[in-house]
Design a protein around this motif. Structure first.
Motif, PDB file in Angstrom:
ATOM      1  N   HIS A 120     -12.746  21.394  20.867  1.00 20.47           N
ATOM      2  CA  HIS A 120     -13.415  20.244  20.259  1.00 20.47           C
ATOM      3  C   HIS A 120     -14.780  19.987  20.918  1.00 20.47           C
ATOM      4  O   HIS A 120     -15.764  19.727  20.229  1.00 20.47           O
ATOM      5  CB  HIS A 120     -12.540  18.997  20.346  1.00 20.47           C
ATOM      6  CG  HIS A 120     -11.340  19.050  19.458  1.00 20.47           C
ATOM      7  ND1 HIS A 120     -11.419  18.954  18.081  1.00 20.47           N
ATOM      8  CD2 HIS A 120     -10.016  19.202  19.749  1.00 20.47           C
ATOM      9  CE1 HIS A 120     -10.209  19.029  17.562  1.00 20.47           C
ATOM     10  NE2 HIS A 120      -9.337  19.188  18.555  1.00 20.47           N
ATOM     11  N   LEU A 121     -14.829  20.064  22.259  1.00 19.81           N
ATOM     12  CA  LEU A 121     -16.103  19.855  22.951  1.00 19.81           C
ATOM     13  C   LEU A 121     -17.112  20.919  22.540  1.00 19.81           C
ATOM     14  O   LEU A 121     -18.275  20.611  22.243  1.00 19.81           O
ATOM     15  CB  LEU A 121     -15.894  19.871  24.468  1.00 19.81           C
ATOM     16  CG  LEU A 121     -17.140  19.689  25.318  1.00 19.81           C
ATOM     17  CD1 LEU A 121     -17.854  18.378  24.984  1.00 19.81           C
ATOM     18  CD2 LEU A 121     -16.791  19.739  26.798  1.00 19.81           C
ATOM     19  N   LEU A 122     -16.683  22.153  22.486  1.00 20.92           N
ATOM     20  CA  LEU A 122     -17.558  23.250  22.076  1.00 20.92           C
ATOM     21  C   LEU A 122     -18.087  23.023  20.665  1.00 20.92           C
ATOM     22  O   LEU A 122     -19.287  23.188  20.409  1.00 20.92           O
ATOM     23  CB  LEU A 122     -16.807  24.577  22.163  1.00 20.92           C
ATOM     24  CG  LEU A 122     -17.573  25.826  21.766  1.00 20.92           C
ATOM     25  CD1 LEU A 122     -18.737  26.065  22.716  1.00 20.92           C
ATOM     26  CD2 LEU A 122     -16.641  27.021  21.759  1.00 20.92           C
ATOM     27  N   GLU A 123     -17.232  22.610  19.750  1.00 18.92           N
ATOM     28  CA  GLU A 123     -17.659  22.361  18.373  1.00 18.92           C
ATOM     29  C   GLU A 123     -18.674  21.212  18.294  1.00 18.92           C
ATOM     30  O   GLU A 123     -19.655  21.299  17.563  1.00 18.92           O
ATOM     31  CB  GLU A 123     -16.448  22.073  17.477  1.00 18.92           C
ATOM     32  CG  GLU A 123     -15.579  23.295  17.247  1.00 18.92           C
ATOM     33  CD  GLU A 123     -16.339  24.469  16.647  1.00 18.92           C
ATOM     34  OE1 GLU A 123     -16.997  24.292  15.602  1.00 18.92           O
ATOM     35  OE2 GLU A 123     -16.286  25.574  17.229  1.00 18.92           O
ATOM     36  N   HIS A 124     -18.435  20.149  19.051  1.00 12.01           N
ATOM     37  CA  HIS A 124     -19.397  19.030  19.076  1.00 12.01           C
ATOM     38  C   HIS A 124     -20.746  19.493  19.610  1.00 12.01           C
ATOM     39  O   HIS A 124     -21.794  19.135  19.065  1.00 12.01           O
ATOM     40  CB  HIS A 124     -18.858  17.871  19.916  1.00 12.01           C
ATOM     41  CG  HIS A 124     -17.837  17.039  19.224  1.00 12.01           C
ATOM     42  ND1 HIS A 124     -18.150  15.914  18.503  1.00 12.01           N
ATOM     43  CD2 HIS A 124     -16.495  17.180  19.139  1.00 12.01           C
ATOM     44  CE1 HIS A 124     -17.046  15.397  18.000  1.00 12.01           C
ATOM     45  NE2 HIS A 124     -16.015  16.152  18.376  1.00 12.01           N
ATOM     46  N   LEU A 125     -20.730  20.269  20.678  1.00 12.38           N
ATOM     47  CA  LEU A 125     -21.983  20.766  21.246  1.00 12.38           C
ATOM     48  C   LEU A 125     -22.696  21.728  20.304  1.00 12.38           C
ATOM     49  O   LEU A 125     -23.915  21.663  20.151  1.00 12.38           O
ATOM     50  CB  LEU A 125     -21.735  21.427  22.599  1.00 12.38           C
ATOM     51  CG  LEU A 125     -21.532  20.441  23.742  1.00 12.38           C
ATOM     52  CD1 LEU A 125     -20.875  21.115  24.922  1.00 12.38           C
ATOM     53  CD2 LEU A 125     -22.852  19.803  24.140  1.00 12.38           C
ATOM     54  N   LYS A 126     -21.965  22.608  19.657  1.00  7.35           N
ATOM     55  CA  LYS A 126     -22.582  23.533  18.702  1.00  7.35           C
ATOM     56  C   LYS A 126     -23.217  22.766  17.543  1.00  7.35           C
ATOM     57  O   LYS A 126     -24.334  23.082  17.111  1.00  7.35           O
ATOM     58  CB  LYS A 126     -21.545  24.516  18.159  1.00  7.35           C
ATOM     59  CG  LYS A 126     -21.193  25.641  19.088  1.00  7.35           C
ATOM     60  CD  LYS A 126     -20.176  26.547  18.404  1.00  7.35           C
ATOM     61  CE  LYS A 126     -19.765  27.714  19.239  1.00  7.35           C
ATOM     62  NZ  LYS A 126     -18.734  28.530  18.563  1.00  7.35           N
ATOM     63  N   GLN A 127     -22.509  21.781  17.024  1.00  9.92           N
ATOM     64  CA  GLN A 127     -23.018  20.992  15.902  1.00  9.92           C
ATOM     65  C   GLN A 127     -24.305  20.261  16.310  1.00  9.92           C
ATOM     66  O   GLN A 127     -25.293  20.284  15.579  1.00  9.92           O
ATOM     67  CB  GLN A 127     -21.960  19.985  15.441  1.00  9.92           C
ATOM     68  CG  GLN A 127     -22.361  19.168  14.248  1.00  9.92           C
ATOM     69  CD  GLN A 127     -22.570  20.011  12.994  1.00  9.92           C
ATOM     70  OE1 GLN A 127     -21.951  21.051  12.817  1.00  9.92           O
ATOM     71  NE2 GLN A 127     -23.447  19.569  12.133  1.00  9.92           N
TER      72      GLN A 127
END
Length: 124
Positions: A29-36
């Motif tokens: 989830h953290l990775l997805e938020h950062l990528k977005q």
């Protein structure tokens, strides 16, 4: 080519008491938020976001590491996978501007004033 790296542990739990949310680990989830959020991030050129399988800080999820040649490597834990991305991005900007990789606690975003797990000296 970039020489600054933000490592994200994709296998981190959501918290000390919750392993997954919606069938995914907190690191995911953290990775997805950062990528977005990185789509409009001015630090895309000097920084690369790199996911890693495990950073071995399982009792302090979620965990990130900032690293660059000639700079102190910083490792942070106890980060919310859903709320930490803006603070991590701000810390990356501070880290990039720092000549030695040290970002004083008092200057860090509020979410990152605590939770530092390691300061690893640069390899000479």
């Amino acid at each position: 080519m970039t020489d600054h790296v933000l490592f994200i542990c994709r296998s981190c739990s959501v918290s000390k008491h919750q392993r997954e949310h919606l069938k995914h680990r907190g690191g995911f989830h953290l990775l997805e938020h950062l990528k977005q959020q990185s789509k409009t991030w001015e630090m895309n050129a000097p920084f690369v976001i790199r996911e890693v399988e495990c950073l071995s800080a399982c009792n302090r999820p979620c965990v990130v590491v900032l690293s660059a040649p000639g700079k102190t490597t910083l490792m942070f834990g106890d980060l919310s996978p859903f709320e930490s991305a803006p603070a991590i991005r701000e810390l990356c900007q501070q880290y990039f501007r720092s000549a030695d990789g040290i970002v004083p606690r008092s200057d860090r975003p509020d979410l990152l004033k605590r939770g530092i797990l390691a300061r690893i000296p640069p390899v000479t």
